[in-house]
Design a protein around this motif. Structure first.
Motif, mmCIF file in Angstrom:
data_model
loop_
_atom_site.group_PDB
_atom_site.id
_atom_site.type_symbol
_atom_site.label_atom_id
_atom_site.label_comp_id
_atom_site.label_asym_id
_atom_site.label_seq_id
_atom_site.Cartn_x
_atom_site.Cartn_y
_atom_site.Cartn_z
ATOM 1 N N ALA A 26 1.403 -0.834 0.135
ATOM 2 C CA ALA A 26 0.213 0.248 0.221
ATOM 3 C C ALA A 26 0.839 1.157 -0.280
ATOM 4 O O ALA A 26 2.147 1.094 0.513
ATOM 5 N N VAL A 27 0.611 2.030 -0.291
ATOM 6 C CA VAL A 27 1.059 3.475 -0.069
ATOM 7 C C VAL A 27 -0.158 4.607 -0.156
ATOM 8 O O VAL A 27 -1.119 4.959 -0.192
ATOM 9 N N SER A 60 5.529 12.604 19.958
ATOM 10 C CA SER A 60 5.130 11.358 20.005
ATOM 11 C C SER A 60 6.402 10.160 19.623
ATOM 12 O O SER A 60 6.295 8.944 19.847
ATOM 13 N N VAL A 61 6.600 10.626 18.169
ATOM 14 C CA VAL A 61 7.416 9.397 17.113
ATOM 15 C C VAL A 61 8.645 10.043 17.067
ATOM 16 O O VAL A 61 8.936 11.551 16.075
ATOM 17 N N PRO A 62 9.534 10.424 18.158
ATOM 18 C CA PRO A 62 10.611 10.900 17.457
ATOM 19 C C PRO A 62 12.196 10.887 16.786
ATOM 20 O O PRO A 62 12.170 11.359 15.953
ATOM 21 N N SER A 63 11.716 9.620 16.117
ATOM 22 C CA SER A 63 12.295 8.688 14.624
ATOM 23 C C SER A 63 10.790 8.655 13.848
ATOM 24 O O SER A 63 10.804 7.494 13.699
ATOM 25 N N TYR A 64 10.688 8.969 12.269
ATOM 26 C CA TYR A 64 10.165 8.358 12.359
ATOM 27 C C TYR A 64 10.071 7.360 11.165
ATOM 28 O O TYR A 64 9.618 6.896 11.409
ATOM 29 N N ASP A 65 11.766 8.004 10.473
ATOM 30 C CA ASP A 65 12.248 7.145 9.276
ATOM 31 C C ASP A 65 12.322 5.013 9.979
ATOM 32 O O ASP A 65 11.788 4.148 9.391
ATOM 33 N N ARG A 66 12.705 5.275 11.763
ATOM 34 C CA ARG A 66 12.940 4.072 12.171
ATOM 35 C C ARG A 66 11.507 3.628 12.566
ATOM 36 O O ARG A 66 11.380 2.379 12.480
ATOM 37 N N GLU A 67 10.285 4.334 12.455
ATOM 38 C CA GLU A 67 9.011 3.707 12.748
ATOM 39 C C GLU A 67 8.663 2.815 11.196
ATOM 40 O O GLU A 67 8.011 2.655 11.234
ATOM 41 N N VAL A 68 8.754 4.123 10.669
ATOM 42 C CA VAL A 68 8.526 3.829 9.384
ATOM 43 C C VAL A 68 9.137 1.788 8.726
ATOM 44 O O VAL A 68 8.522 1.356 8.255
ATOM 45 N N GLN A 69 10.781 1.694 9.135
ATOM 46 C CA GLN A 69 11.297 0.600 8.696
ATOM 47 C C GLN A 69 10.402 -0.437 9.245
ATOM 48 O O GLN A 69 11.039 -1.558 9.121
ATOM 49 N N ARG A 70 10.365 -0.084 10.537
ATOM 50 C CA ARG A 70 9.858 -1.193 11.635
ATOM 51 C C ARG A 70 8.398 -1.810 10.568
ATOM 52 O O ARG A 70 8.508 -3.274 11.119
ATOM 53 N N THR A 71 7.710 -0.732 9.995
ATOM 54 C CA THR A 71 6.354 -1.783 9.048
ATOM 55 C C THR A 71 6.935 -2.079 7.975
ATOM 56 O O THR A 71 5.749 -3.058 7.267
ATOM 57 N N GLY A 72 8.240 -2.537 7.776
ATOM 58 C CA GLY A 72 8.529 -3.188 6.666
ATOM 59 C C GLY A 72 8.818 -2.479 5.117
ATOM 60 O O GLY A 72 8.430 -2.552 3.559
ATOM 61 N N SER A 89 5.238 3.932 1.196
ATOM 62 C CA SER A 89 5.388 2.848 0.986
ATOM 63 C C SER A 89 5.479 1.406 1.677
ATOM 64 O O SER A 89 6.711 1.535 2.244
ATOM 65 N N LEU A 90 4.420 0.470 1.725
ATOM 66 C CA LEU A 90 4.376 -0.203 3.195
ATOM 67 C C LEU A 90 3.088 -1.799 2.593
ATOM 68 O O LEU A 90 2.208 -1.260 2.355
ATOM 69 N N PRO A 91 3.718 -2.513 3.294
ATOM 70 C CA PRO A 91 2.908 -3.733 3.449
ATOM 71 C C PRO A 91 1.201 -3.110 3.789
ATOM 72 O O PRO A 91 1.050 -2.857 4.625
ATOM 73 N N GLU A 96 -2.416 0.942 8.758
ATOM 74 C CA GLU A 96 -2.958 1.587 9.530
ATOM 75 C C GLU A 96 -1.497 2.697 10.497
ATOM 76 O O GLU A 96 -1.433 3.596 11.194
ATOM 77 N N THR A 97 -0.723 2.102 9.959
ATOM 78 C CA THR A 97 0.735 2.794 10.779
ATOM 79 C C THR A 97 1.195 4.268 10.314
ATOM 80 O O THR A 97 1.939 4.952 10.563
ATOM 81 N N GLY A 98 1.089 3.495 9.215
ATOM 82 C CA GLY A 98 1.607 4.772 7.872
ATOM 83 C C GLY A 98 0.933 5.766 7.640
ATOM 84 O O GLY A 98 0.957 6.902 8.054
ATOM 85 N N LEU A 99 -0.918 5.453 8.366
ATOM 86 C CA LEU A 99 -1.447 7.090 8.257
ATOM 87 C C LEU A 99 -1.444 7.347 9.921
ATOM 88 O O LEU A 99 -1.519 8.891 10.181
ATOM 89 N N TRP A 100 -1.432 6.622 11.155
ATOM 90 C CA TRP A 100 -0.807 7.251 12.504
ATOM 91 C C TRP A 100 0.613 7.934 11.876
ATOM 92 O O TRP A 100 0.606 9.133 13.089
ATOM 93 N N LEU A 101 1.553 7.678 11.301
ATOM 94 C CA LEU A 101 2.487 8.346 11.283
ATOM 95 C C LEU A 101 2.329 9.840 10.520
ATOM 96 O O LEU A 101 2.768 10.944 10.916
#
Length: 416
Positions: A26-27, A60-72, A89-91, A96-101
């Motif tokens: 999904a994107v 709330s999210v100090p490291s945006y890139d790290r959270e994206v990477q955790r989603t794959g 771009s993520l699975p 929902e994680t992407g929308l949250w970020l």
């Protein structure tokens, strides 16, 4: 046909969801109606600098890139004259994680002096590498203020001067963020292997509680009608001369946009185009020559650009280029030539939209310029263009007084 569902939330955010069952990915794309045309003229480069700061994290999210990477997933962004777009771009299972970020950094980006100083250094280095220390890198730095005298398109996205970036303050960035980065000034597009209605529900869950803000209204200074051709010659340490001619054209929503775009394809759309056959293959005036449009929302530029062949004088090359440009007025395209260009355009559009990233970005952009449904209707508008429309638009475009000509020549030519 790209099917989609759309919903506008009470806070003004427009949500567009498109399901593509061919992919498990999904994107999430968030497009802000904010670009370099919104920069402070005394501190240009602000819209692009804020794009960098958006990856600095939130409370709330100090490291945006790290959270994206955790989603794959992977993420990136770009800024243009008119817009700034962020995408992940993520699975699809992690949608929902992407929308949250994205909702999190729309709600409360953490802006700090330390973060600003770091990103200023990054952007300044980008400025030096891409625009100062690279052959032909400053071409658009010269061409823009030659073509525009009043409209903000006169400066490049990265800024008109490297000193401007240094002068941008934390308060400047905070004001820009609060003014432009709000639901009422954004479009969220989601595409991929997920249910459309569920996607909209999730988007409403994460964005619906945000304060809407006010849609941005603009009163930008328009360019005055041109009365004479502008010309500038610069000499640099480059191996070959280049000639660039910028003609003022209509904006993206103008009905004449389609004929104008087709003129660029007729002139330079591949090896069978007029430019390539006559100026490269037959006359060998240029080693490479191109024509394209900037496609800006406000009146933009039709660009003709060529790399002058060795032992050809720049003035001769310019005369041959403009003669070929004007030939489209006296020798309009026949139906076969126009059909060939249309077929290529249609194939390119289809190929572009085989991926969900381009579909998400384009759905958001077409919604921004009026209606996402235009994405499905636009080929029909191109097909309505007739040879006499081409002649009419070319006659308006290719007037000498409508042109800005830049001769970008090797430094040794300055001695002759």
């Amino acid at each position: 046909m790209i099917n989609f569902k759309k919903k506008v939330l009470d806070n003004g955010l427009t949500i567009i969801a498109h399901r593509d069952t061919s992919t498990p990915m999904a994107v999430v794309s968030v497009m802000y109606d904010a670009g370099s045309r919104d920069d402070n003229p005394e501190k240009t480069g602000g819209a692009h600098l804020l794009e960098h700061l958006m990856f600095g994290g939130s409370v709330s999210v100090p490291s945006y890139d790290r959270e994206v990477q955790r989603t794959g997933g992977e993420n990136n962004a770009f800024t243009s004259n008119d817009i700034t777009n962020y995408y992940i771009s993520l699975p699809a299972a992690n949608l929902e994680t992407g929308l949250w970020l994205e909702s999190d950094r729309m709600m409360g980006l953490e802006l700090s002096q330390k973060g600003l100083d770091i990103q200023k250094s990054v952007v300044t280095e980008e400025y030096r590498q891409r625009y100062i220390n690279q052959p032909y890198g400053d071409l658009w730095m010269i061409l823009r203020p030659l073509a525009y005298k009043t409209h903000p398109y006169r400066w490049p996205v990265i800024g008109s001067d490297i000193s401007h970036i240094a002068r941008i303050s934390l308060d400047d960035m905070s004001r820009f963020y609060k003014h432009h980065y709000c639901p009422a000034n954004a479009i969220l597009a989601v595409a991929g292997g997920m249910d459309e209605e569920h996607s909209i529900d999730l988007a409403e869950k994460w964005f619906g509680h945000l304060k809407g803000g006010e849609p941005v209204t603009r009163s930008l200074p328009a360019e005055q009608p041109r009365k004479e051709m502008r010309q500038e010659t610069v000499y640099r340490d480059v191996p070959s001369g280049q000639i660039t001619v910028a003609y003022h054209m209509c904006g993206r929503n103008d009905p004449d946009y389609y004929a104008t775009d087709l003129i660029s394809d007729l002139l330079a759309g591949g090896r069978s185009s007029r430019f390539y056959r006559r100026l490269v293959m037959e006359k060998k005036i240029f080693s490479n020559v191109n024509a394209y449009i900037t496609g800006d929302r406000d009146p933009g530029l039709f660009i003709v650009h060529g790399m002058v062949a060795e032992d050809i004088e720049a003035e001769q090359a310019y005369n041959e280029m403009t003669a070929e440009v004007n030939r489209i007025i006296t020798e309009p395209p026949v139906k076969k030539e126009l059909d060939k260009v249309m077929n290529k355009l249609e194939a390119t559009r289809h190929y572009t939209h085989t991926g969900i990233l381009n579909k998400a970005i384009d759905l958001a952009y077409y919604e921004l310029i009026g209606d996402a449904a235009y994405l499905n209707d636009e080929i029909a508008l191109y097909k309505k263009v007739k040879p006499h429309d081409i002649v009419q638009q070319a006659s308006i475009l290719f007037r000498p007084e409508n042109s800005s000509v830049l001769f970008y020549l090797p430094r040794d030519r300055s001695k002759t």
